[in-house]
Design an enzyme around this catalytic site. Structure first.
Site, PDB file in Angstrom:
ATOM      1  N   GLY A 299       6.211  23.195   3.384  1.00  0.00           N
ATOM      2  CA  GLY A 299       6.442  23.153   1.948  1.00  0.00           C
ATOM      3  C   GLY A 299       5.126  23.323   1.220  1.00  0.00           C
ATOM      4  O   GLY A 299       4.060  23.028   1.767  1.00  0.00           O
TER       5      GLY A 299
ATOM      6  N   GLN B 247      -0.841  22.769  -5.717  1.00  0.00           N
ATOM      7  CA  GLN B 247      -1.703  22.783  -4.533  1.00  0.00           C
ATOM      8  C   GLN B 247      -2.551  24.049  -4.435  1.00  0.00           C
ATOM      9  O   GLN B 247      -3.525  24.090  -3.700  1.00  0.00           O
ATOM     10  CB  GLN B 247      -0.861  22.657  -3.254  1.00  0.00           C
ATOM     11  CG  GLN B 247      -0.215  21.296  -3.079  1.00  0.00           C
ATOM     12  CD  GLN B 247       0.527  21.230  -1.773  1.00  0.00           C
ATOM     13  OE1 GLN B 247       1.681  21.604  -1.689  1.00  0.00           O
ATOM     14  NE2 GLN B 247      -0.145  20.781  -0.725  1.00  0.00           N
TER      15      GLN B 247
ATOM     16  N   CYS C 287       0.134  16.560   4.590  1.00  0.00           N
ATOM     17  CA  CYS C 287       0.066  17.422   3.414  1.00  0.00           C
ATOM     18  C   CYS C 287      -1.154  18.329   3.555  1.00  0.00           C
ATOM     19  O   CYS C 287      -2.234  17.860   3.933  1.00  0.00           O
ATOM     20  CB  CYS C 287      -0.058  16.555   2.158  1.00  0.00           C
ATOM     21  SG  CYS C 287      -0.176  17.506   0.638  1.00  0.00           S
ATOM     22  N   LEU C 288      -0.973  19.616   3.262  1.00  0.00           N
ATOM     23  CA  LEU C 288      -2.105  20.552   3.362  1.00  0.00           C
ATOM     24  C   LEU C 288      -3.235  20.155   2.417  1.00  0.00           C
ATOM     25  O   LEU C 288      -4.389  20.511   2.662  1.00  0.00           O
ATOM     26  CB  LEU C 288      -1.631  21.977   3.038  1.00  0.00           C
ATOM     27  CG  LEU C 288      -0.646  22.601   4.048  1.00  0.00           C
ATOM     28  CD1 LEU C 288      -0.116  23.926   3.519  1.00  0.00           C
ATOM     29  CD2 LEU C 288      -1.291  22.783   5.409  1.00  0.00           C
TER      30      LEU C 288
ATOM     31  N   HIS D  28       8.805  15.370  -1.412  1.00  0.00           N
ATOM     32  CA  HIS D  28       7.341  15.471  -1.302  1.00  0.00           C
ATOM     33  C   HIS D  28       6.809  16.560  -2.244  1.00  0.00           C
ATOM     34  O   HIS D  28       5.833  16.342  -2.970  1.00  0.00           O
ATOM     35  CB  HIS D  28       6.988  15.757   0.163  1.00  0.00           C
ATOM     36  CG  HIS D  28       5.537  15.980   0.452  1.00  0.00           C
ATOM     37  ND1 HIS D  28       4.831  15.231   1.375  1.00  0.00           N
ATOM     38  CD2 HIS D  28       4.641  16.879  -0.050  1.00  0.00           C
ATOM     39  CE1 HIS D  28       3.573  15.655   1.407  1.00  0.00           C
ATOM     40  NE2 HIS D  28       3.427  16.664   0.573  1.00  0.00           N
ATOM     41  N   GLU D  29       7.475  17.727  -2.222  1.00  0.00           N
ATOM     42  CA  GLU D  29       6.979  18.851  -3.041  1.00  0.00           C
ATOM     43  C   GLU D  29       7.230  18.606  -4.531  1.00  0.00           C
ATOM     44  O   GLU D  29       6.384  18.938  -5.363  1.00  0.00           O
ATOM     45  CB  GLU D  29       7.631  20.167  -2.593  1.00  0.00           C
ATOM     46  CG  GLU D  29       7.387  20.556  -1.138  1.00  0.00           C
ATOM     47  CD  GLU D  29       5.937  20.473  -0.694  1.00  0.00           C
ATOM     48  OE1 GLU D  29       5.028  20.655  -1.527  1.00  0.00           O
ATOM     49  OE2 GLU D  29       5.709  20.199   0.503  1.00  0.00           O
TER      50      GLU D  29
ATOM     51  N   HIS E 158       4.592  16.534  -6.013  1.00  0.00           N
ATOM     52  CA  HIS E 158       3.365  17.275  -6.346  1.00  0.00           C
ATOM     53  C   HIS E 158       3.393  17.777  -7.795  1.00  0.00           C
ATOM     54  O   HIS E 158       2.358  17.869  -8.448  1.00  0.00           O
ATOM     55  CB  HIS E 158       3.190  18.491  -5.434  1.00  0.00           C
ATOM     56  CG  HIS E 158       2.496  18.206  -4.131  1.00  0.00           C
ATOM     57  ND1 HIS E 158       1.212  17.720  -4.059  1.00  0.00           N
ATOM     58  CD2 HIS E 158       2.898  18.368  -2.841  1.00  0.00           C
ATOM     59  CE1 HIS E 158       0.862  17.590  -2.781  1.00  0.00           C
ATOM     60  NE2 HIS E 158       1.867  17.976  -2.026  1.00  0.00           N
TER      61      HIS E 158
HETATM   62 NI    NI Z   1       1.929  18.033   0.072  1.00  0.00          NI
END
Ligand code: NI
Length: 164
Positions: A46, A51, A93-94, A135-136, A139
């Site tokens: 995701g 991000q 998470c990236l 989660h996304e 963000h």
């Molecule tokens: Ni993330």
């Protein structure tokens, strides 16, 4: 298409609230294509626009990418309509490299959104898909998964993140 640079904690852009999309133009479609390419290049499941430094309410998700068979879900202006049950899965998470922790979230979510073409779309996710969607979407409101840990775990994670 291009692989975009991923913003990493504590970059302040990750803490800002993203703006709703009201123009479904070529720029949006390009952003979505780049986000998909970036997610696959980084083996993520995701990715949210903040991000990559873009404060728009856009996410891409693919929890089924196996053996190079991508099935991306693109959601613009996603909103959780309904949530049920609870589940605790390990998340990463990236934008928060090196940290993996269990997070308690809703087990089922029903999300309403728009495609990048401006068509309404609904998705019902359970288990991993529900978790990634939450989660996304977090963000988009400047919330990271590490914010949802217990106070003790948060302290531990903070110590790791501020090392070196
Ligand atoms: Ni993330």
């Amino acid at each position: 298409m291009a692989i975009l640079n991923i913003k990493v904690f504590p970059d302040p852009v990750l803490r800002k609230e993203a703006a709703g999309v009201d123009v479904f133009d070529e720029e949006l479609k390009e952003l979505v294509e780049d986000m998909k390419e970036t997610m696959y290049a980084r083996s993520g499941i995701g990715l949210a626009a903040p991000q990559v430094g873009v404060l728009k309410r856009v996410i891409v998700v693919d929890v089924e990418q196996v053996d190079g068979e991508p099935s991306p879900i693109v959601l613009v202006n996603p909103e959780i309509q309904e949530a049920k049950g609870w589940i605790e899965l390990e998340e990463g998470c990236l934008s928060v490299p090196g940290i993996r922790e269990k997070v308690k979230r809703r087990r089922f979510v029903h999300v309403k959104a728009w495609t990048e073409h401006g068509e309404p779309v609904e998705i019902k996710g359970e288990g991993l898909l529900a978790v990634v969607l939450q989660h996304e979407i977090d963000h988009l409101d400047g919330i990271l998964f590490i914010d949802r840990l217990s106070p003790a775990k948060k302290k531990l994670v903070k110590a790791v993140l501020t090392q070196g």
